[in-house]
Design a protein around this motif. Structure first.
Motif, PDB file in Angstrom:
ATOM      1  N   HIS A  20       0.834  -1.198   0.000  1.00 16.37           N
ATOM      2  CA  HIS A  20       0.000   0.000   0.000  1.00 16.37           C
ATOM      3  C   HIS A  20       0.868   1.247   0.000  1.00 16.37           C
ATOM      4  N   VAL A  21       0.453   2.238  -0.729  1.00 15.50           N
ATOM      5  CA  VAL A  21       1.098   3.548  -0.657  1.00 15.50           C
ATOM      6  C   VAL A  21       0.579   4.236   0.597  1.00 15.50           C
ATOM      7  N   ARG A  22       1.493   4.550   1.522  1.00 15.94           N
ATOM      8  CA  ARG A  22       1.070   5.022   2.830  1.00 15.94           C
ATOM      9  C   ARG A  22       1.393   6.476   3.092  1.00 15.94           C
ATOM     10  N   ASN A  23       2.324   7.036   2.377  1.00 17.08           N
ATOM     11  CA  ASN A  23       2.793   8.379   2.727  1.00 17.08           C
ATOM     12  C   ASN A  23       2.520   9.334   1.577  1.00 17.08           C
ATOM     13  N   THR A  24       1.424  10.050   1.663  1.00 18.88           N
ATOM     14  CA  THR A  24       1.039  10.937   0.568  1.00 18.88           C
ATOM     15  C   THR A  24       1.966  12.126   0.438  1.00 18.88           C
ATOM     16  N   THR A  25       2.777  12.397   1.477  1.00 18.01           N
ATOM     17  CA  THR A  25       3.692  13.532   1.392  1.00 18.01           C
ATOM     18  C   THR A  25       4.800  13.278   0.377  1.00 18.01           C
ATOM     19  N   ASP A  26       4.943  12.047  -0.067  1.00 20.56           N
ATOM     20  CA  ASP A  26       6.006  11.741  -1.014  1.00 20.56           C
ATOM     21  C   ASP A  26       5.516  11.730  -2.451  1.00 20.56           C
ATOM     22  N   ALA A  27       4.372  12.355  -2.693  1.00 23.44           N
ATOM     23  CA  ALA A  27       3.869  12.455  -4.064  1.00 23.44           C
ATOM     24  C   ALA A  27       4.895  13.052  -5.020  1.00 23.44           C
ATOM     25  N   PRO A  28       5.668  14.080  -4.618  1.00 24.42           N
ATOM     26  CA  PRO A  28       6.682  14.600  -5.546  1.00 24.42           C
ATOM     27  C   PRO A  28       7.710  13.549  -5.961  1.00 24.42           C
ATOM     28  N   LEU A  29       8.090  12.661  -5.033  1.00 24.30           N
ATOM     29  CA  LEU A  29       9.028  11.599  -5.390  1.00 24.30           C
ATOM     30  C   LEU A  29       8.395  10.653  -6.409  1.00 24.30           C
ATOM     31  N   LEU A  30       7.136  10.323  -6.195  1.00 21.80           N
ATOM     32  CA  LEU A  30       6.456   9.444  -7.128  1.00 21.80           C
ATOM     33  C   LEU A  30       6.307  10.107  -8.499  1.00 21.80           C
ATOM     34  N   GLN A  31       6.045  11.408  -8.506  1.00 21.41           N
ATOM     35  CA  GLN A  31       5.957  12.130  -9.780  1.00 21.41           C
ATOM     36  C   GLN A  31       7.306  12.133 -10.484  1.00 21.41           C
ATOM     37  N   GLU A  32       8.367  12.355  -9.714  1.00 14.67           N
ATOM     38  CA  GLU A  32       9.705  12.336 -10.303  1.00 14.67           C
ATOM     39  C   GLU A  32      10.030  10.952 -10.843  1.00 14.67           C
ATOM     40  N   GLY A  92       7.878   8.806 -11.981  1.00 12.01           N
ATOM     41  CA  GLY A  92       7.122   8.662 -13.220  1.00 12.01           C
ATOM     42  C   GLY A  92       7.785   9.381 -14.385  1.00 12.01           C
ATOM     43  N   ARG A  93       8.298  10.569 -14.099  1.00 14.63           N
ATOM     44  CA  ARG A  93       8.971  11.331 -15.168  1.00 14.63           C
ATOM     45  C   ARG A  93      10.204  10.584 -15.658  1.00 14.63           C
ATOM     46  N   GLU A 103      11.016   9.021 -19.430  1.00 17.04           N
ATOM     47  CA  GLU A 103      12.208   9.331 -20.216  1.00 17.04           C
ATOM     48  C   GLU A 103      12.982   8.055 -20.555  1.00 17.04           C
ATOM     49  N   HIS A 104      13.091   7.168 -19.565  1.00 16.20           N
ATOM     50  CA  HIS A 104      13.809   5.915 -19.789  1.00 16.20           C
ATOM     51  C   HIS A 104      13.136   5.094 -20.883  1.00 16.20           C
ATOM     52  N   ASN A 105      11.821   5.013 -20.834  1.00 17.38           N
ATOM     53  CA  ASN A 105      11.090   4.238 -21.831  1.00 17.38           C
ATOM     54  C   ASN A 105      11.281   4.831 -23.223  1.00 17.38           C
ATOM     55  N   GLY A 106      11.216   6.164 -23.318  1.00 22.58           N
ATOM     56  CA  GLY A 106      11.406   6.804 -24.616  1.00 22.58           C
ATOM     57  C   GLY A 106      12.796   6.574 -25.177  1.00 22.58           C
ATOM     58  N   GLU A 157      22.049   6.406 -16.922  1.00 12.87           N
ATOM     59  CA  GLU A 157      21.851   7.452 -15.916  1.00 12.87           C
ATOM     60  C   GLU A 157      20.434   7.415 -15.364  1.00 12.87           C
ATOM     61  N   ARG A 158      19.434   7.261 -16.259  1.00 15.10           N
ATOM     62  CA  ARG A 158      18.045   7.208 -15.798  1.00 15.10           C
ATOM     63  C   ARG A 158      17.831   5.995 -14.896  1.00 15.10           C
ATOM     64  N   GLU A 159      18.437   4.879 -15.263  1.00 16.71           N
ATOM     65  CA  GLU A 159      18.255   3.684 -14.441  1.00 16.71           C
ATOM     66  C   GLU A 159      18.868   3.862 -13.056  1.00 16.71           C
ATOM     67  N   GLN A 160      20.014   4.517 -12.977  1.00 16.25           N
ATOM     68  CA  GLN A 160      20.618   4.792 -11.677  1.00 16.25           C
ATOM     69  C   GLN A 160      19.724   5.714 -10.853  1.00 16.25           C
ATOM     70  N   GLN A 161      19.173   6.740 -11.489  1.00 21.59           N
ATOM     71  CA  GLN A 161      18.297   7.666 -10.775  1.00 21.59           C
ATOM     72  C   GLN A 161      17.025   6.963 -10.306  1.00 21.59           C
ATOM     73  N   ILE A 162      16.480   6.095 -11.147  1.00 17.83           N
ATOM     74  CA  ILE A 162      15.268   5.370 -10.782  1.00 17.83           C
ATOM     75  C   ILE A 162      15.529   4.454  -9.592  1.00 17.83           C
ATOM     76  N   VAL A 163      16.655   3.754  -9.616  1.00 16.87           N
ATOM     77  CA  VAL A 163      16.997   2.860  -8.509  1.00 16.87           C
ATOM     78  C   VAL A 163      17.116   3.644  -7.207  1.00 16.87           C
ATOM     79  N   ARG A 164      17.765   4.794  -7.264  1.00 17.03           N
ATOM     80  CA  ARG A 164      17.933   5.595  -6.041  1.00 17.03           C
ATOM     81  C   ARG A 164      16.576   6.077  -5.516  1.00 17.03           C
ATOM     82  N   LEU A 165      15.701   6.505  -6.419  1.00 19.23           N
ATOM     83  CA  LEU A 165      14.369   6.936  -5.983  1.00 19.23           C
ATOM     84  C   LEU A 165      13.581   5.775  -5.380  1.00 19.23           C
TER      85      LEU A 165
END
Length: 1002
Positions: A571-583, A585-586, A590-593, A632-640
Motif C-alpha cells: 500500500h502507498v502510505r505516505n502521501t507527502t512523497d507524491a513529488p518523489l512518485l511524480q519524479e 514517473g517522469r 524518459e527511460h522508456n522513450g 543514468e536514468r536507471e541509476q536515478q530510478i533505482v535511487r528513488l
C-alpha cells in the motif's frame, strides 16, 4: 569475507560558521524595478542581490549610507552576509563583496577588513579554499595596520578551517593560540567559543578526538554562559560533539545530542540547517546498523543539496553514504557515490578529502572483487594520510588490507595488518574500528592454529558489542566462537553459537527495507554454510536443522515480506512523497522513450530476436550517448525506489524477524509429491522432502560444473533462436541440446532418482545457477523428466508453503492482455483470443493493453494472462519488463497489484530469467508478481517462438477448463507439443510453473 561493515567514511570536517547568526529572510524574487526608491535596512539586501552591475550596486550603497550611519551599515551588511551563509553561499558571497564596496565608498579600511572576513567565509563555504585563505590573510593585514587586535584575531576563526581543508590542519591548530589569547584578554567570549569550536572541527578531521571533545566542551560552556541568545551555537556544538561520539561507537549518546540540537534548531527557525543535522543523524543510524533509516535520511539530504546547487555539501553526503551501501553489499552504488565525491573534491583542490573519497573508491572496488585496483588505490592514499597524521584513515587502510589477505587465506599478513589497524584505532579511541580489527586478528589466529588467542579476541568483541550497540559485529564473534567449538569437538556449543550467529544476522536484516536487502546476505553466507556443515557433521546428523538453515538463507527479502503480510498487498502510505512518485514517473517515461529510440525488434517467427532496428539513422556516437542516458536514468530510478522503499511509500516496510527457533512450517506435501531442494556450499547436497520425512543426498557435482553446462545450454539456445528466425530446422542442435540435458540429469537427478520412485509430482527448489535449468526437460537417455512426472519449481520451500496457503479466488475469470508490438508478434493476438474463448474473462489488446488498465482492472480476476514482448535485462534485472502499449511493465509496476493468490501467466520472452544475488535472492520480473501475492507463475526461461507459444497456451487452458491442476495442465500442454514433433526443447519446454501447482477454484 569482510569483517563487519566499513567504518563510516565521514568527511574530515563539517562546514560550520565561525559565529553563526539567526537566519535572514529568504531573498525576494521580485525584479529590481519593483523595489521602492528609498533604501532601508529592510530592503537593502534584496536590492543588492537583484542589482545588475557595479553601477547599480554603488547607487544602492550610497542611498543606504544616506539612510543609516556608516558603522551601522557596515555591521548590518556583515551580519546579513553571515545570515545568508548557510542558506545560500553564493548570495553570501555577493553580500560580502557589496560590503567591501561599501567600505571603499565610505573610505573605511576597517570595514574592508570585515568585508574580506565575510568574503573568506563565503568562499570557504563554497569550497574555494585557496581564495578564502587569501581573503583572511588580507583582512589580517588590514586589521594589523589599523591596530585592531580583535579583528586580527577574528581572522583565525575561518582561516584555521580553510587551511585544514587544504591539508595544513596540523600546522594551523598550532598557530591559533595567540589569537585565542587576544580574544580572551578582551573578553570577546563569543569569538573565543567560535575559535574553540572551529579548532575542534580541525582536530576531529585530523583524528585527534580527545582534543576535539575537550575543545567542544570548552565552546559549549562559553556559549551556555551567554544565555538564550547563544542557544543555536550550543546546538551546533552538541551536533559536532555527536560526530566524534559516532566515530567512537557511542551511537545512542550521539543520537541523543543530535536530537536535542535538532529540536533547538527547529525552535529557532533555522530550517535551512536541519538538513545538516539530518545528515549527522543518518551517519549515526548507519554506524549502528539502522540502514533503512540512514538511506532515507541520506537520500533526502543529498537530493536537497543537489537541488540547491550545493555540490560540496552533496559530495560530503555522498561520501557518508558509501559505508552504508557497502554494509548493504551494494558496491556498485557505493562506487558511484565515492567517485562522485572524489571528482568534486579534486575539482576543489582539497587533498585530504579527495584522498578520503579515494579510500571509499578502494573499499567499493575491493567489495566488487577488483583486488588489484583496490590495493593500488590503498597504497596511493596511505602515504597522504600518514603525511598529515590521519591515523584513523591509516587504520582503515590497514583494516582493508587485512580483509583482502583474509580472503586470500594469507593468515600471517592478515594478522600483521589487523594488528596495525587495531593499534591505530586504539590510540584514537575508535572502539568500533578496534573491534573490527580484533575480529580480523581472531580469524587470522584461527587460520594459524592459535585457537586460544582467537577465542580471547572473539570474547572481547562480543562483550563490547552490547556495550557499544554495534549489532552488525555480533554474528562475526559468534561465528568465530562456533568454529573454535567445532574444532574442539564440542558440537553442542558449536550448534548454539551458529544459532546465535544466524539470529544476530536476522535481527539486523529484519528492519532493512526489501529494496535494500536483496544482497545483504552476500558476505554472511559462510555462516550459514558452516552451520549446515556442522549440523550434518554432528555425531547424530541433524538433517532437519541443516535444512532449516538452508531455508533461512534463501529468498529472505521475499519470504519475510509475504510472511509478515497475510493480505499480500502493498500500500502507498505516505502521501507527502507524491513529488518523489511524480519524479519517478517522469524518469521512467524518459527511460522508456530512450529505450524505444535505441532498441527495436524485427518482425519474424521468433517472439524476440533482440536486434537493433535496420532502418535506424542514429550514428554510433548518438547511440552511445543514448545508452549513457539510459544508464543514468536507471541509476536515478533505482535511487528513488530505494528512498521510496525506505520511507514505506511502496509498502516495503520494516519487517518483524521470524524467530530462529520458530521458522515457518514446511510445505504440506501429499503422498504423490516429492520436493528436492539443492544446495551448493562447501559441499553439494540435495535435500529430499516427502510426507514421510526429510533425507539428504550428497552430490558429487561442484557448482562450477553446472556453470559450464549452462554456458553450453545458453549457446545452444542462442543459435536455436537464430535458426528459428531464419526458418532453419533444429535437428542437429536438438542432438547437442539432449547431450547437455542428459549430463545435467546425471549430475542433478540421477543421485536422487531412487527417492523419486513412486511419486507423480516433483517440486524442485533450485540453488544459485540452477534456477536457470529447465528441470522438466532434463533427459535420462530414454525420456525427458516431464514424461515421467509433473515438474514444478519454487525459489524456496518456505515460499512454496506461503504460495499454497493464499486463499484461492472464488471463480475462474481471466484478465487477458495482448500487445503485438506494432505487428512484430502477430500470434500473441491469436493466443489471447483463444484464451478468452476457453476461460471466462475480459480481453484487452493492442492500444488498450496498458499498465493503467492492468492496475485498474486486475482486482476483479483470478487469472492474469499477459502476452507481449519481454526482455530479461541480465545486465540490470530490476529493469526486466514486458512491453505494453503505454510502456514497459516492470516489477515496480506490479508491486501494488491486488493479485491475492492469482494465477499469472507471463507469455513473453525470458520472463522467468533473473539474476541470483546473495542469499539466493532471485531478481527479475517474476519477483514483483510474487511480492504482489501471486500464488502461481507460469514463466519462460528463454526466448520463445510466437506460434508454438500460442499452441502451448491453448493446450494449457483447455486442460484448466477440464479441471486439471495447474501443474498437470502445463505438463499436458508441453507433452502435446512434444508429441507434435518438438525434438528440441526450444519449442515445447521454455515455460515452467513456479509456486502452487494445485487446482483453481470452482
Amino acid at each position: 569475507m569482510p569483517v563487519g561493515s566499513p567504518l563510516p567514511l565521514i568527511p574530515e570536517a563539517r562546514k560550520r560558521l565561525a559565529y553563526p547568526d539567526p537566519p535572514a529572510q529568504p531573498a525576494s524574487s521580485t525584479s529590481e524595478a519593483d523595489f521602492p526608491l528609498v533604501i532601508t535596512r529592510e530592503n537593502v539586501t534584496d536590492r543588492l542581490l537583484a542589482a545588475a552591475g557595479q553601477q547599480a550596486e554603488d547607487a544602492i550603497l550610497r542611498q543606504f549610507l544616506d539612510t543609516v550611519a556608516v558603522d551601522e551599515a557596515l555591521t548590518f551588511l556583515k551580519d546579513a552576509a553571515a545570515r545568508r551563509l548557510m542558506i545560500n553561499g553564493h548570495e553570501a558571497l555577493r553580500l560580502a563583496q557589496a560590503l567591501i564596496r561599501l567600505a571603499i565608498l565610505a573610505e573605511r579600511p576597517d570595514g574592508r577588513g570585515l568585508g574580506l572576513l565575510a568574503e573568506g567565509d563565503a568562499l570557504r563555504y563554497l569550497g574555494r579554499y585557496q581564495e578564502a585563505l587569501r581573503c583572511y590573510e588580507q583582512a589580517r593585514t588590514l586589521f594589523a595596520e589599523q591596530g585592531d587586535e580583535i579583528g586580527w584575531a577574528r581572522t583565525y576563526l575561518g582561516w584555521v578551517l580553510a587551511a585544514h581543508y587544504l591539508g595544513n590542519g596540523a600546522t594551523a591548530i598550532t598557530m591559533v593560540g595567540a589569537a585565542r589569547e587576544v580574544l580572551v584578554r578582551n573578553q570577546v567570549w563569543l569569538r573565543v567559543a567560535g575559535l574553540d569550536l572551529n579548532t575542534a572541527i580541525v582536530c576531529y578531521g585530523l583524528g585527534h578526538y580527545d582534543q576535539a571533545l575537550q575543545l567542544y566542551d570548552q565552546a559549549q560552556q562559553v556559549y551556555e554562559s551567554l544565555g538564550p541568545p547563544a542557544a543555536v551555537r550550543v546546538a551546533w556544538t552538541k551536533a559536532d560533539k555527536a560526530m566524534v561520539l559516532t566515530l567512537r561507537g557511542a551511537f545512542q549518546a550521539a543520537l541523543t545530542l543530535l536530537r536535542e540540537a535538532r529540536q533547538t534548531i527547529v525552535e529557532h527557525g533555522e530550517t535551512a540547517n536541519i538538513l545538516r543535522l539530518d545528515q549527522y543523524i543518518a551517519d549515526a543510524y548507519a554506524g549502528s546498523g539502522r540502514y533503512t533509516q540512514a538511506v532515507r535520511l541520506y537520500g533526502e539530504v543529498h537530493t536537497a543539496f543537489v537541488a540547491a546547487g550545493l555540490s560540496l555539501d552533496a559530495a560530503q553526503v555522498a561520501l557518508s553514504m558509501v559505508g552504508c551501501y557497502l554494509s548493504l553489499n551494494l558496491p556498485d552504488e557505493a562506487l558511484r557515490l565515492a567517485e562522485e565525491a572524489a571528482a568534486r573534491y579534486a575539482e576543489l583542490g582539497t587533498p585530504t578529502e579527495t584522498a578520503r573519497a579515494q579510500l571509499g573508491v578502494a573499499l567499493a572496488l575491493a567489495r566488487r572483487g577488483d583486488r588489484a585496483t583496490a590495493i593500488e588505490l590503498l597504497d596511493q592514499v596511505s602515504g597522504q594520510f600518514a603525511a598529515v597524521g590521519l591515523l584513523g584513515e591509516v587504520g582503515r587502510i590497514a583494516l582493508q588490507r587485512a580483509n583482502l589477505h583474509l580472503a586470500a587465506q594469507q593468515w600471517q599478513a592478515a594478522l600483521t595488518e589487523g594488528t596495525t589497524a587495531a593499534t591505530h584505532f586504539r590510540k584514537q579511541g575508535l572502539v568500533v574500528g578496534q573491534m573490527q580489527a580484533e575480529l580480523v586478528q581472531a580469524r587470522a589466529f584461527v587460520g594459524l592454529g592459535a585457537f586460544a588467542s582467537a577465542g580471547t579476541l572473539a570474547d572481547q568483541v562480543l562483550a563490547a558489542v552490547a556495550e557499544r550497540q554495534v549489532p552488525w559485529l555480533a554474528h562475526e564473534s559468534h561465528h568465530i566462537r562456533a568454529q573454535l567449538a567445532q574444532l574442539a569437538g564440542n558440537t553442542v556449543e558449536a550448534g548454539a553459537e551458529y544459532q546465535a550467529a544466524i539470529a544476530s544476522i536476522e535481527r539486523l536484516q529484519a528492519p532493512i527495507a526489501s529494496e535494500l536487502r536483496a544482497n545483504f546476505l552476500h558476505d554472511k553466507l559462510q555462516v550459514y554454510h558452516d552451520a549446515i556443515a556442522a549440523a550434518l557433521a554432528a555425531p547424530v546428523p541433524d538433517i532437519d536443522r541443516a535444512f532449516d538453515y538452508l531455508e533461512r538463507a534463501k529468498s529472505r527479502a521475499l519470504v519475510d515480506y509475504l510472511a509478515a503480510h497475510p493480505d499480500v498487498r502493498l500500500h502507498v502510505r505516505n502521501t507527502t512523497d507524491a513529488p518523489l512518485l511524480q519524479e519517478l514517473g517522469r524518469l521512467r517515461g524518459e527511460h522508456n522513450g530512450l529505450y524505444n529510440r535505441l532498441y527495436g525488434y524485427r518482425p519474424g517467427p521468433a517472439r524476440h530476436t533482440g536486434e537493433i532496428h535496420d532502418d535506424t539513422t542514429l550514428s554510433s556516437d548518438e547511440m552511445a550517448a543514448i545508452q549513457v542516458a539510459i544508464t543514468e536514468r536507471e541509476q536515478q530510478i533505482v535511487r528513488l525506489q530505494e528512498r521510496l522503499s525506505a520511507q514505506r511509500v511502496m509498502g516495503l516496510e520494516e519487517l518483524v524477524p521470524l524467530p530462529i527457533e520458530q521458522f515457518l512450517p514446511r510445505p504440506q506435501l501429499d503422498h504423490h509429491t516429492v520436493l528436492v531442494e539443492y544446495y551448493f556450499g562447501d559441499d553439494s547436497l540435495a535435500f529430499v522432502l516427502t510426507a514421510a520425512g526429510l533425507t539428504v543426498v550428497p552430490l558429487t557435482v561442484p557448482l562450477s560444473a553446472i556453470h559450464r553446462l549452462l554456458q553450453r545450454w545458453k549457446l545452444n539456445l542462442e543459435v536455436s533462436t537464430r535458426h528459428v528466425a531464419q526458418g532453419q530446422p533444429l535437428d542437429r542442435l536438438a542432438d547437442n541440446a539432449r547431450s547437455i540435458l542428459q549430463e545435467l540429469y546425471r549430475l542433478l537427478i540421477q543421485p536422487v532418482a531412487p527417492h523419486l520412485a513412486g511419486y507423480t509430482q516433483l517440486v524442485v527448489v533450485p540453488y544459485g545457477a540452477t534456477h536457470q535449468i529447465p528441470f522438466h526437460a532434463l533427459h535420462d537417455g530414454q525420456q525427458f523428466l516431464i514424461e515421467q512426472m509433473e515438474v514444478t519449481v519454487c525459489p524456496s520451500s518456505t515460499l512454496l508453503r506461503l504460495c499454497t496457503s493464499w486463499p484461492r479466488p472464488p471463480e475462474q475469470r481471466a484478465l487477458v492482455m495482448a500487445y503485438s508490438d506494432e505487428g512484430r508478434l502477430p500470434f500473441v493476438l491469436d493466443e489471447a483470443k483463444a484464451v478468452t474463448a476457453l476461460i471466462p474473462g475480459t480481453y484487452y489488446h493492442e492500444e488498450a493493453a496498458t499498465r493503467a488498465v492492468l492496475q485498474a482492472e486486475i482486482a476483479q480476476y483470478s487469472i492474469l494472462h499477459l502476452a507481449a514482448h519481454g526482455e530479461a535485462r541480465p545486465d540490470n534485472p530490476a529493469f526486466a519488463y514486458l512491453k505494453l502499449a503505454d510502456g514497459q511493465l516492470r516489477a515496480a509496476d506490479v508491486l501494488t497489484l491486488p493479485l491475492d493468490g492469482a494465477l499469472v501467466i507471463l507469455s513473453g520472452c525470458e520472463t522467468g530469467r533473473g539474476v541470483v544475488l546473495g542469499g539466493d535472492e532471485l531478481i527479475g520480473l517474476a519477483r514483483g508478481f510474487l511480492f504482489a501475492g501471486a500464488a502461481t507463475l507460469v514463466q519462460s526461461l528463454w526466448r520463445v517462438e510466437d506460434q508454438s507459444t500460442a499452441r502451448l497456451m491453448q493446450h494449457f487452458y483447455r486442460a484448466l477448463r477440464d479441471r486439471k491442476t495447474k501443474g498437470a495442465a502445463l505438463r499436458e500442454a508441453q507433452l502435446a507439443l512434444l508429441a507434435e514433433g518438438g525434438s528440441h526443447p526450444y519449442h515445447w519446454a521454455p515455460f515452467q510453473l513456479l509456486g502452487d501447482s494445485g487446482r483453481l477454484a470452482s
